[in-house]
Structure formats: structure tokens, C-alpha cells
Write a protein that holds these residues in place. Structure first.
Motif, mmCIF file in Angstrom:
data_model
loop_
_atom_site.group_PDB
_atom_site.id
_atom_site.type_symbol
_atom_site.label_atom_id
_atom_site.label_comp_id
_atom_site.label_asym_id
_atom_site.label_seq_id
_atom_site.Cartn_x
_atom_site.Cartn_y
_atom_site.Cartn_z
ATOM 1 N N PRO A 116 39.727 32.374 34.572
ATOM 2 C CA PRO A 116 40.191 31.173 35.172
ATOM 3 C C PRO A 116 40.884 29.734 34.741
ATOM 4 C CG PRO A 116 37.797 31.545 34.475
ATOM 5 C CD PRO A 116 38.653 32.671 33.719
ATOM 6 N N ASN A 117 40.796 30.143 33.612
ATOM 7 C CA ASN A 117 41.819 29.201 33.721
ATOM 8 C C ASN A 117 43.250 28.595 32.712
ATOM 9 O OD1 ASN A 117 41.658 31.008 31.182
ATOM 10 N ND2 ASN A 117 40.537 30.038 29.951
ATOM 11 N N GLY A 118 43.586 29.989 33.759
ATOM 12 C CA GLY A 118 45.395 29.491 33.073
ATOM 13 C C GLY A 118 46.087 30.633 32.079
ATOM 14 N N GLU A 119 44.985 30.929 31.214
ATOM 15 C CA GLU A 119 44.855 31.806 30.440
ATOM 16 C C GLU A 119 46.866 32.168 30.388
ATOM 17 O OE1 GLU A 119 43.598 34.220 26.469
ATOM 18 O OE2 GLU A 119 42.453 34.394 27.846
ATOM 19 N N VAL A 120 47.777 32.224 29.493
ATOM 20 C CA VAL A 120 49.095 33.049 29.136
ATOM 21 C C VAL A 120 48.890 34.190 27.901
ATOM 22 C CG1 VAL A 120 51.202 32.680 29.037
ATOM 23 C CG2 VAL A 120 50.362 30.812 30.358
ATOM 24 N N LYS A 121 48.913 35.623 28.237
ATOM 25 C CA LYS A 121 49.012 36.462 27.871
ATOM 26 C C LYS A 121 50.352 37.052 28.003
ATOM 27 C CE LYS A 121 43.932 38.081 26.959
ATOM 28 N NZ LYS A 121 43.295 38.762 26.820
ATOM 29 N N VAL A 122 50.963 37.793 26.847
ATOM 30 C CA VAL A 122 52.075 38.459 26.578
ATOM 31 C C VAL A 122 51.838 39.704 25.530
ATOM 32 C CG1 VAL A 122 54.329 37.984 25.989
ATOM 33 C CG2 VAL A 122 53.791 36.556 27.358
ATOM 34 N N SER A 123 52.413 40.225 25.962
ATOM 35 C CA SER A 123 52.406 42.058 25.991
ATOM 36 C C SER A 123 53.672 42.195 25.460
ATOM 37 C CB SER A 123 51.636 43.090 26.358
ATOM 38 O OG SER A 123 50.374 43.045 26.828
ATOM 39 N N ALA A 124 54.125 42.630 23.961
ATOM 40 C CA ALA A 124 55.105 42.693 23.531
ATOM 41 C C ALA A 124 55.405 43.601 23.253
ATOM 42 C CB ALA A 124 55.989 41.319 23.278
ATOM 43 N N PRO A 125 56.554 44.172 22.725
ATOM 44 C CA PRO A 125 56.768 45.950 21.861
ATOM 45 C C PRO A 125 57.524 45.081 20.477
ATOM 46 C CG PRO A 125 58.784 45.257 24.036
ATOM 47 C CD PRO A 125 57.740 44.131 23.790
ATOM 48 N N LEU A 126 56.627 46.423 19.843
ATOM 49 C CA LEU A 126 56.389 45.875 17.946
ATOM 50 C C LEU A 126 58.110 45.598 17.960
ATOM 51 C CD1 LEU A 126 54.154 48.440 17.496
ATOM 52 C CD2 LEU A 126 53.660 46.265 17.558
ATOM 53 N N PHE A 127 59.160 46.383 18.312
ATOM 54 C CA PHE A 127 60.157 45.889 17.386
ATOM 55 C C PHE A 127 60.629 44.493 18.194
ATOM 56 C CE2 PHE A 127 60.977 48.319 21.730
ATOM 57 C CZ PHE A 127 61.751 47.719 22.751
ATOM 58 N N ILE A 184 54.692 29.529 34.721
ATOM 59 C CA ILE A 184 54.201 29.640 34.231
ATOM 60 C C ILE A 184 52.672 28.792 35.074
ATOM 61 C CG2 ILE A 184 52.593 29.229 32.111
ATOM 62 C CD1 ILE A 184 54.469 31.544 30.831
ATOM 63 N N LEU A 185 53.610 27.464 34.865
ATOM 64 C CA LEU A 185 53.134 26.456 35.215
ATOM 65 C C LEU A 185 52.691 26.519 36.418
ATOM 66 C CD1 LEU A 185 55.182 23.788 33.207
ATOM 67 C CD2 LEU A 185 53.242 24.553 32.639
ATOM 68 N N LYS A 186 53.649 26.769 37.713
ATOM 69 C CA LYS A 186 52.804 26.632 39.404
ATOM 70 C C LYS A 186 52.495 27.369 38.866
ATOM 71 C CE LYS A 186 57.998 26.122 41.406
ATOM 72 N NZ LYS A 186 58.554 26.542 41.839
ATOM 73 N N LYS A 187 52.033 29.043 38.393
ATOM 74 C CA LYS A 187 50.433 30.387 38.357
ATOM 75 C C LYS A 187 49.542 29.062 37.541
ATOM 76 C CE LYS A 187 49.481 34.130 39.099
ATOM 77 N NZ LYS A 187 49.925 34.631 40.292
ATOM 78 N N GLN A 188 49.535 28.254 37.009
ATOM 79 C CA GLN A 188 48.550 28.241 36.370
ATOM 80 C C GLN A 188 47.968 26.663 36.862
ATOM 81 O OE1 GLN A 188 50.127 26.625 32.470
ATOM 82 N NE2 GLN A 188 48.790 27.814 31.623
ATOM 83 N N GLU A 189 48.812 25.583 37.721
ATOM 84 C CA GLU A 189 48.240 25.171 39.426
ATOM 85 C C GLU A 189 48.013 25.320 39.357
ATOM 86 O OE1 GLU A 189 49.878 21.317 41.118
ATOM 87 O OE2 GLU A 189 51.407 22.778 40.690
ATOM 88 N N LEU A 190 48.123 26.709 40.723
ATOM 89 C CA LEU A 190 47.860 27.077 41.638
ATOM 90 C C LEU A 190 46.116 27.621 40.725
ATOM 91 C CD1 LEU A 190 47.967 28.671 44.613
ATOM 92 C CD2 LEU A 190 49.217 30.436 43.311
ATOM 93 N N ILE A 191 46.525 28.125 40.178
ATOM 94 C CA ILE A 191 44.481 28.853 40.103
ATOM 95 C C ILE A 191 43.600 27.560 39.552
ATOM 96 C CG2 ILE A 191 43.242 29.518 37.799
ATOM 97 C CD1 ILE A 191 45.916 31.913 37.392
ATOM 98 N N LEU A 192 44.335 26.612 38.719
ATOM 99 C CA LEU A 192 43.167 25.422 38.434
ATOM 100 C C LEU A 192 42.549 24.671 39.889
ATOM 101 C CD1 LEU A 192 44.631 24.146 34.930
ATOM 102 C CD2 LEU A 192 42.725 25.601 35.651
ATOM 103 N N LYS A 193 43.426 24.509 40.326
ATOM 104 C CA LYS A 193 43.523 23.963 41.720
ATOM 105 C C LYS A 193 43.219 24.048 43.007
ATOM 106 C CE LYS A 193 46.158 20.886 45.639
ATOM 107 N NZ LYS A 193 47.614 21.018 45.951
ATOM 108 N N ASN A 194 42.980 25.948 42.814
ATOM 109 C CA ASN A 194 42.058 26.581 44.077
ATOM 110 C C ASN A 194 40.700 27.017 43.600
ATOM 111 O OD1 ASN A 194 44.315 26.791 46.751
ATOM 112 N ND2 ASN A 194 45.180 27.050 44.722
ATOM 113 N N GLY A 195 41.153 26.662 42.192
ATOM 114 C CA GLY A 195 39.143 27.359 41.325
ATOM 115 C C GLY A 195 39.469 28.565 41.105
ATOM 116 N N ILE A 196 40.701 29.926 41.664
ATOM 117 C CA ILE A 196 40.243 31.058 41.456
ATOM 118 C C ILE A 196 39.669 31.919 40.221
ATOM 119 C CG2 ILE A 196 41.775 33.305 41.577
ATOM 120 C CD1 ILE A 196 44.692 31.310 42.649
#
Length: 229
Positions: free
Chosen positions: A30-41, A58-70
Motif C-alpha cells: 500500500p505504500n509504493g515500495e519498490v522491489k527489484v530482483s536481479a541476476p547474481l552476475f 516508478i514515480l507514476k506508479k507510486q503516485e497512483l497507489i498512494l492517491k487511490n489508496g490501493i
């Protein structure tokens, strides 16, 4: 797996290095946390460049989540909050084969959910959904009788199922209700019933329909807003 917290372009990121081939980016409610999964190499520079290239998204996605209380997707785990008739309860899983039905402790505000060993999220959801279905069907006779007297109309049949809308009424007079109404306050069920019964008089949502709603359910706009929050 290697997990670390990093900051790139003022964006806080949870980075997980895994034995995978491709990189994945998620922005989570609900807070727009950003997670990245990356290869070890993959190098730090490559990861940084990737994040920078996706900064605007990312910023647009965070704004959408926070604005709409997703809200974050439900996982049906211990301690998670769920509602029955507008009241909030904490979920408690019962991992045994003796208890077959959902139990609700009104004093402790706990829903005891019986689940099989190694149950999936979908399985736990289905068990709770069946409880909502039973709750709604139990409440329906009294609520329907009240609303039919208010509107002066009676449906030919009434059904309960999962659906996107809160309810609908077909031209044959069959009303279908969303089982998730059992999560909301009882006044919400009455509002939806009155709404669908009014369709037995006026099938569309025009001015005549709204006048009927104003007559039979004067505070319908407030209840509708509550339902859709």
C-alpha cells in the motif's frame, strides 16, 4: 538470495540478487515500495541504469497507489485484517482436520479459519468466501422482506456469487448479489437490494431511476460512496 536496501535517484529500493536470468521491477501497495530482483552476475552499474531508465514509470506508479489508496493483495495469513458486516477481525488459521467451518469470536474480534496442511492463498480465500456466502444468505430473508416492502416490488429469484458489481437485476426479475456484501455494513446490503428492486420499475439509471432511489433510500449517495471506497 542476497537482499539489500539501496537508494538510486532518491528512490528507496529493496534489491534481491537471485539465481535468475532476467531483472524484474515491482512497485507494491500500500505504500509504493519498490522491489527489484536481479541476476547474481549483474553489475551495480547495470542495475542503477535500469532503475534510472524506469524512474518516471516508478514515480507514476507510486503516485497512483498512494492517491487511490490501493491495498496490498490479501494473503489470508495469521493476524491479517478482514471484515464481516463492517466489523474488523484478525484472521487466525486453524491447521487441523477436525474443524470444518469458520468460527467467529465476537469478543476477541477473531476469525478462526480452518485450513488443510500446506494450504494455498487461493484455498484459504475460497474457504473464507464460502463463509461470506453463508452470512449473506442468512441475512437475506429479513433484508429482502424489508426492502420489498419499501419499494413495492419482489424479484423472481435472488442469487449470490462472486462478481465485479455489487449487484445486478436482469429483465426476468432475477437479482444477483456480490457475496462480498457480507464484508460491508448491513445498510449497504439494503441499499443494493433497493437499487436492484428499483430496476424492476425503471431498468436504466436515468432521472426516473434516481428519483426512485431518492424516494426509497434518501441517503443512497452516501452509502454508494462508502461501498466504493
Amino acid at each position: 538470495m542476497i537482499r539489500e536496501k539501496i537508494i538510486i535517484e532518491d528512490i528507496a529500493i529493496t534489491l534481491e540478487r537471485k539465481n535468475i536470468k532476467n531483472m524484474y521491477l515491482r512497485v507494491l501497495p500500500p505504500n509504493g515500495e519498490v522491489k527489484v530482483s536481479a541476476p547474481l552476475f549483474l553489475s551495480d552499474e547495470d542495475i542503477s541504469n535500469f532503475i534510472k531508465s524506469r524512474k518516471e514509470w516508478i514515480l507514476k506508479k507510486q503516485e497512483l497507489i498512494l492517491k487511490n489508496g490501493i491495498s496490498a493483495p490479501l494473503k489470508y495469513k495469521n493476524g491479517e485484517k478482514h471484515e464481516i458486516w463492517g466489523k474488523t477481525y484478525a484472521l487466525q488459521l486453524i491447521k487441523n482436520t477436525t474443524t470444518k467451518r469458520v468460527l467467529v469470536d465476537e469478543e476477541r474480534n477473531v476469525i478462526y479459519l480452518p485450513v488443510p496442511p500446506r494450504s494455498t492463498i487461493e484455498k484459504r480465500k475460497n474457504i473464507l468466501d464460502e463463509h461470506y456466502r453463508a452470512e449473506l444468505k442468512h441475512a437475506l430473508p429479513e433484508a429482502l422482506d424489508k426492502c420489498c416492502k419499501i419499494v413495492g416490488k419482489t424479484p423472481t429469484d435472488i442469487k449470490v456469487r462472486k462478481m465485479k458489481n455489487w449487484g445486478n437485476c436482469n429483465q426476468n426479475g432475477v437479482i444477483t448479489l456480490n457475496l462480498n456484501l457480507a464484508k460491508k455494513r448491513p445498510i449497504c446490503l439494503e441499499y443494493v437490494l433497493i437499487h436492484e428492486l428499483c430496476h424492476l420499475i425503471e431498468f436504466n439509471h436515468g432521472k426516473k431511476f434516481k428519483k426512485l432511489m431518492d424516494k426509497f433510500c434518501p441517503n443512497w449517495k452516501e452509502i454508494k460512496k462508502e461501498l466504493n471506497e
